[in-house]
Design a protein around this motif. Structure first.
Motif, PDB file in Angstrom:
ATOM      1  N   ALA A   7       0.846  -1.085  -0.069  1.00 20.44           N
ATOM      2  CA  ALA A   7       0.073  -0.010   0.126  1.00 20.44           C
ATOM      3  C   ALA A   7       1.025   1.163   0.089  1.00 20.44           C
ATOM      4  N   ALA A   8       2.094   1.291   0.944  1.00 23.68           N
ATOM      5  CA  ALA A   8       2.739   2.429   0.739  1.00 23.68           C
ATOM      6  C   ALA A   8       3.497   2.706  -0.517  1.00 23.68           C
ATOM      7  N   ASN A   9       3.964   1.525  -1.181  1.00 23.54           N
ATOM      8  CA  ASN A   9       4.585   1.573  -2.528  1.00 23.54           C
ATOM      9  C   ASN A   9       3.614   2.181  -3.298  1.00 23.54           C
ATOM     10  N   ALA A  10       2.325   1.863  -3.321  1.00 24.44           N
ATOM     11  CA  ALA A  10       1.375   2.312  -4.330  1.00 24.44           C
ATOM     12  C   ALA A  10       0.992   3.776  -4.227  1.00 24.44           C
ATOM     13  N   VAL A  11       1.175   4.326  -2.697  1.00 26.07           N
ATOM     14  CA  VAL A  11       1.006   5.579  -2.597  1.00 26.07           C
ATOM     15  C   VAL A  11       2.412   6.311  -3.123  1.00 26.07           C
ATOM     16  N   GLY A  12       3.548   5.860  -3.195  1.00 24.82           N
ATOM     17  CA  GLY A  12       4.683   6.575  -3.457  1.00 24.82           C
ATOM     18  C   GLY A  12       4.699   6.311  -5.071  1.00 24.82           C
ATOM     19  N   ASN A  16       5.014   9.612  -7.637  1.00 21.46           N
ATOM     20  CA  ASN A  16       5.826   9.895  -8.747  1.00 21.46           C
ATOM     21  C   ASN A  16       5.206  10.038 -10.032  1.00 21.46           C
ATOM     22  N   GLU A  17       3.883   9.322 -10.110  1.00 16.69           N
ATOM     23  CA  GLU A  17       3.066   9.356 -11.341  1.00 16.69           C
ATOM     24  C   GLU A  17       2.601  11.046 -11.528  1.00 16.69           C
ATOM     25  N   VAL A  18       2.091  11.627 -10.571  1.00 15.26           N
ATOM     26  CA  VAL A  18       1.763  12.866 -10.579  1.00 15.26           C
ATOM     27  C   VAL A  18       2.845  13.980 -10.832  1.00 15.26           C
ATOM     28  N   ILE A  19       4.126  13.615 -10.305  1.00 17.60           N
ATOM     29  CA  ILE A  19       5.297  14.648 -10.462  1.00 17.60           C
ATOM     30  C   ILE A  19       5.629  14.497 -12.014  1.00 17.60           C
ATOM     31  N   SER A  20       5.852  13.014 -12.435  1.00 15.44           N
ATOM     32  CA  SER A  20       6.158  13.103 -13.834  1.00 15.44           C
ATOM     33  C   SER A  20       5.229  13.870 -14.709  1.00 15.44           C
ATOM     34  N   GLY A  21       3.814  13.620 -14.617  1.00 18.36           N
ATOM     35  CA  GLY A  21       2.916  14.134 -15.400  1.00 18.36           C
ATOM     36  C   GLY A  21       2.837  15.707 -15.357  1.00 18.36           C
ATOM     37  N   SER A  22       3.225  16.333 -14.312  1.00 19.52           N
ATOM     38  CA  SER A  22       3.359  17.563 -13.874  1.00 19.52           C
ATOM     39  C   SER A  22       4.630  18.187 -14.728  1.00 19.52           C
ATOM     40  N   SER A  23       5.791  17.470 -14.689  1.00 24.24           N
ATOM     41  CA  SER A  23       6.939  17.849 -15.541  1.00 24.24           C
ATOM     42  C   SER A  23       6.774  17.633 -17.045  1.00 24.24           C
ATOM     43  N   ALA A  24       5.967  16.555 -17.421  1.00 22.96           N
ATOM     44  CA  ALA A  24       5.635  16.632 -18.792  1.00 22.96           C
ATOM     45  C   ALA A  24       4.806  17.634 -19.178  1.00 22.96           C
ATOM     46  N   GLU A  25       3.713  18.103 -18.536  1.00 25.01           N
ATOM     47  CA  GLU A  25       3.125  19.295 -18.924  1.00 25.01           C
ATOM     48  C   GLU A  25       4.026  20.578 -18.931  1.00 25.01           C
ATOM     49  N   CYS A  26       4.853  20.688 -18.009  1.00 27.73           N
ATOM     50  CA  CYS A  26       5.700  21.963 -18.143  1.00 27.73           C
ATOM     51  C   CYS A  26       6.585  21.878 -19.419  1.00 27.73           C
ATOM     52  N   ASN A  27       7.010  20.741 -19.812  1.00 30.64           N
ATOM     53  CA  ASN A  27       8.115  20.474 -21.035  1.00 30.64           C
ATOM     54  C   ASN A  27       7.087  20.536 -22.268  1.00 30.64           C
ATOM     55  N   LYS A  62       1.991   1.166  -9.666  1.00 31.94           N
ATOM     56  CA  LYS A  62       0.986   1.738  -8.758  1.00 31.94           C
ATOM     57  C   LYS A  62      -0.032   0.795  -8.829  1.00 31.94           C
ATOM     58  N   GLU A  63      -0.715   0.280 -10.166  1.00 32.39           N
ATOM     59  CA  GLU A  63      -1.639  -0.473  -9.955  1.00 32.39           C
ATOM     60  C   GLU A  63      -1.358  -1.946  -9.473  1.00 32.39           C
ATOM     61  N   VAL A  64       0.056  -2.396  -9.859  1.00 32.07           N
ATOM     62  CA  VAL A  64       0.340  -3.681  -9.226  1.00 32.07           C
ATOM     63  C   VAL A  64       0.498  -3.745  -7.814  1.00 32.07           C
ATOM     64  N   ASN A  65       1.092  -2.887  -7.388  1.00 33.40           N
ATOM     65  CA  ASN A  65       1.083  -2.622  -5.786  1.00 33.40           C
ATOM     66  C   ASN A  65      -0.315  -2.598  -5.207  1.00 33.40           C
ATOM     67  N   LYS A  66      -1.199  -2.004  -5.805  1.00 36.81           N
ATOM     68  CA  LYS A  66      -2.556  -1.696  -5.421  1.00 36.81           C
ATOM     69  C   LYS A  66      -3.166  -3.275  -5.256  1.00 36.81           C
ATOM     70  N   GLN A  67      -2.924  -3.974  -6.420  1.00 38.31           N
ATOM     71  CA  GLN A  67      -3.560  -5.108  -6.461  1.00 38.31           C
ATOM     72  C   GLN A  67      -2.861  -6.241  -5.459  1.00 38.31           C
ATOM     73  N   LYS A  68      -1.597  -5.994  -5.122  1.00 32.49           N
ATOM     74  CA  LYS A  68      -0.930  -6.964  -4.031  1.00 32.49           C
ATOM     75  C   LYS A  68      -1.483  -6.625  -2.526  1.00 32.49           C
ATOM     76  N   ALA A  69      -1.668  -5.463  -2.534  1.00 28.94           N
ATOM     77  CA  ALA A  69      -2.281  -4.855  -1.239  1.00 28.94           C
ATOM     78  C   ALA A  69      -3.543  -5.371  -0.954  1.00 28.94           C
ATOM     79  N   MET A  70      -4.439  -5.557  -2.029  1.00 28.20           N
ATOM     80  CA  MET A  70      -5.840  -5.842  -1.546  1.00 28.20           C
ATOM     81  C   MET A  70      -5.963  -7.516  -1.430  1.00 28.20           C
ATOM     82  N   HIS A  71      -4.720  -8.352  -1.843  1.00 22.83           N
ATOM     83  CA  HIS A  71      -4.916  -9.664  -1.800  1.00 22.83           C
ATOM     84  C   HIS A  71      -3.930 -10.129  -0.484  1.00 22.83           C
TER      85      HIS A  71
END
Length: 71
Positions: A7-12, A16-27, A62-71
């Motif tokens: 779960a913590a890895n999914a949050v991390g 990182n996904e949001v940061i990369s997306g924001s950087s992409a928009e700036c670029n 994130k999706e992989v970690n989220k699925q692992k956290a649910m099982h």
């Protein structure tokens, strides 16, 4: 314990996904700005592609970690 770690890895990964997306928009904006030199615009375009690739990787992780956290 493993569930908490996943779960913590999914949050991390989401952060990182949001940061990369924001950087992409700036670029993307830098690449579109005609006041920048051609070299700056090309460099920003390359960085945009890298950021979008990272964003997709973090989303998948994130999706992989989220699925692992649910099982």
């Amino acid at each position: 314990m493993e569930t908490i770690k996943n779960a913590a890895n999914a949050v991390g990964d989401k952060i990182n996904e949001v940061i990369s997306g924001s950087s992409a928009e700036c670029n993307k904006e830098k690449a579109k700005d005609s006041s920048n030199t051609a070299g700056e615009r090309v460099g920003a375009g390359i960085d945009y592609v890298k950021d979008k690739t990272e964003e997709a990787g973090h989303a998948a992780s994130k999706e992989v970690n989220k699925q692992k956290a649910m099982h």
